[in-house]
Design an enzyme around this catalytic site. Structure first.
Site, PDB file in Angstrom:
ATOM      1  N   HIS A   1       0.818  -1.215   0.000  1.00 33.09           N
ATOM      2  CA  HIS A   1       0.000   0.000   0.000  1.00 33.09           C
ATOM      3  C   HIS A   1       0.853   1.266   0.000  1.00 33.09           C
ATOM      4  O   HIS A   1       1.846   1.376   0.696  1.00 33.09           O
ATOM      5  CB  HIS A   1      -1.038   0.007   1.125  1.00 33.09           C
TER       6      HIS A   1
ATOM      7  N   GLU B   1      -4.921   1.830   2.397  1.00 30.55           N
ATOM      8  CA  GLU B   1      -5.044   0.632   3.241  1.00 30.55           C
ATOM      9  C   GLU B   1      -5.281   1.023   4.691  1.00 30.55           C
ATOM     10  O   GLU B   1      -6.070   0.414   5.400  1.00 30.55           O
ATOM     11  CB  GLU B   1      -3.772  -0.223   3.139  1.00 30.55           C
ATOM     12  N   GLU B   2      -4.576   2.072   5.129  1.00 27.08           N
ATOM     13  CA  GLU B   2      -4.549   2.374   6.563  1.00 27.08           C
ATOM     14  C   GLU B   2      -5.898   2.761   7.141  1.00 27.08           C
ATOM     15  O   GLU B   2      -6.230   2.349   8.237  1.00 27.08           O
ATOM     16  CB  GLU B   2      -3.529   3.497   6.844  1.00 27.08           C
TER      17      GLU B   2
ATOM     18  N   ASP C   1       3.562  -6.278   3.375  1.00 26.55           N
ATOM     19  CA  ASP C   1       3.067  -5.223   4.278  1.00 26.55           C
ATOM     20  C   ASP C   1       3.337  -5.617   5.725  1.00 26.55           C
ATOM     21  O   ASP C   1       2.460  -5.591   6.568  1.00 26.55           O
ATOM     22  CB  ASP C   1       1.561  -4.995   4.048  1.00 26.55           C
TER      23      ASP C   1
ATOM     24  N   HIS D   1       3.239   2.792  12.664  1.00 24.39           N
ATOM     25  CA  HIS D   1       2.303   3.920  12.844  1.00 24.39           C
ATOM     26  C   HIS D   1       2.828   5.007  13.788  1.00 24.39           C
ATOM     27  O   HIS D   1       2.034   5.695  14.434  1.00 24.39           O
ATOM     28  CB  HIS D   1       0.936   3.426  13.369  1.00 24.39           C
TER      29      HIS D   1
HETATM   30 ZN   LIG Z   1       0.686  -1.421   6.336  1.00 23.93          ZN
END
Ligand SMILES: [Zn+2]
Length: 473
Positions: A285, A331-332, A359, A429
């Site tokens: 992504h 995606e997030e 990922d 993140h």
């Molecule tokens: Zn990811």
């Protein structure tokens, strides 16, 4: 006559064995070539340098996300693939705004600042911020224990840590992520006014880790602000609450939700020479959270996927099937890109033989997680020895990747690259997910490992896909 037949059978069997040996040797040599090219003359690291350092965090709907679309499209065009295009998709747009601010007040006028980060999709606090008493819980299931009366008007602090005893850190993450994703929705139903969630990492530091959350079907006026709190401050807050359960927490979030905007999946392909209608997808992504540079999540996967096609070209391997790189948007906080890709593939009646996603960070590759029928899985296991020289040992049945999961149909084989997961959640993140956190060799080994599996799938296909016979050579 009998002897004559026996001789023929023997010759055939020898020829077959020889052909098998030659084919195995050829596979082994070609895979060696892919690894050599990735390690001696790879391009993934310099692509990542640009994405992380010149573009940076690229949340869906942001200017940086659009820059990432343009950059990767341009770079794929430079490879002179057979086709490069953008696939439009509507994505959510959420902005963090001014940095969050938080503190606890342990005695009148005595405050200690806390490091927090708004969760993606959260509403803001009111402009003056939010101040309330805190109830610490170890999970959503604890809310019922306290009940509406006690929770009303309070901040719920979800503090269940990730289990350190699980070897696969994704399992530890999976055991806690409900607090982040659904914690606000559930606490709001009990009358809570805000939510704090212990950051999803094993590392004890002052770095908050954001991530997606949902309010479910809560009406807008019932939605409460939600933030991740660093593990160090989660421990501090927990200890302070034991001393003074009436202690108040203050926080201010400045985030905002906007209407959806148009963005794109970036797609490029080498058209197959023998079975162009059979598509093999390799992808990752393109969007990331806004805090760091999204180098591990998922810049690494993006450049590895692009590198797979480049390695095929440089190795002079002309694929029999169509090899397609897909860089998924959003995606997030939505998976809109993955859903759109599968929807369009379905509309066009495309046959997807195989999809591979990276990922899980740019760390040393260990193997693959495979979502397939038993026969397809057994076929992949037969290739295991070819990966032995590269210390790729793990071929386990399991989930693949979020972006390719909408392609699941019982026929298409899905797989995820599985790198070592021990350090992934140190960066995941958070603003520590930067280019410096990615090791060049580890990144390149991942790209070569993906290319090797794609090479084998392209060459041999799969014996049986569902009930249909699909070309298996
Ligand atoms: Zn990811």
């Amino acid at each position: 006559m009998k002897i004559y037949c026996l001789v023929i059978a023997l010759v055939c069997s020898i020829l077959q064995t020889q052909a098998q040996i030659t084919s195995e040797q050829e596979d082994s040599q070609n895979i060696r070539k892919l690894y050599d090219l990735a390690l001696l003359n790879g391009q993934s690291y310099s692509w990542l340098d640009h994405i992380a350092n010149n573009i940076g965090g690229r949340l869906s709907g942001s200017l940086q996300a659009e820059q990432a679309v343009e950059y990767t499209r341009t770079e794929l065009e430079k490879l002179e693939l057979d086709k490069v295009w953008l696939q439009p998709v509507m994505v959510p747009k959420w902005t963090r705004g001014f940095p969050e601010y938080a503190y606890v007040e342990s005695a009148e006028g005595i405050t200690t600042p806390m490091t927090i980060s708004a969760l993606g999709g959260s509403v803001s606090t009111n402009p003056l911020g939010l101040r309330a008493e805190v109830i610490e819980v170890k999970g959503i299931e604890d809310l019922a224990h306290y009940g509406k009366e006690l929770i009303d008007g309070k901040i719920i602090f979800y503090n269940r840590p990730m289990r350190p005893d699980l070897i696969n850190t994704f399992s530890a993450y999976g055991g806690c992520v409900d607090q982040r994703y659904s914690g606000a929705e559930e606490a709001a139903r009990y009358g809570a006014v805000g939510v704090l969630v212990r950051s999803l990492t094993h590392k004890i530091d002052d770095v908050p880790h954001t991530g997606s959350m949902s309010y479910g079907d809560l009406p807008e006026n019932k939605r409460i602000p939600a933030a991740a709190i660093s593990t160090l401050d989660a421990d501090y807050l927990s200890s302070m609450l034991k001393l003074d359960p009436k202690m108040e927490f203050y926080f201010k979030l400045n985030c905002r939700n906007y209407p959806d905007v148009e963005s794109h999946n970036v797609i490029g392909e080498i058209i197959g020479s023998a079975f162009p209608q059979e598509v093999i997808v390799v992808g990752a992504h393109l969007d990331s959270w806004d805090l760091g540079d999204g180098a591990h999540d998922d810049g690494a996967g993006v450049v590895q996927s692009m590198e797979v096609l480049r390695l095929f070209q440089r190795a002079g391997i002309s694929p029999k099937r169509t090899i397609r790189v897909v860089l998924f948007m959003n995606e997030e906080n939505g998976l809109r890109g993955g859903n759109k890709y599968a929807e369009v593939a379905d509309q066009k009646h495309e046959t997807h033989l195989f999809a591979l996603e990276s990922d899980a960070g740019g760390f040393t590759p260990r193997g693959f997680s495979i979502d397939a029928t038993e026969e397809q899985y057994q076929q992949i296991l037969e290739w295991k020895d070819l990966f032995e020289p590269y210390l790729i040992h793990s071929f386990e049945e399991g989930g693949s990747g979020a972006d390719i999961s909408p392609l699941k149909n019982g026929k298409t084989v899905l797989a995820g690259l599985r790198p070592d997961s021990q350090r992934y959640f140190d960066y995941h993140h958070a603003d520590t997910d930067t280019f410096e956190a990615v090791n060049k060799r580890e990144l390149e080994l991942g790209a070569a490992t993906m290319a090797a599996l794609v090479y084998l799938v392209d060459k041999y296909g799969f014996e049986v896909v569902g009930n249909e016979e699909v070309s298996a050579n």
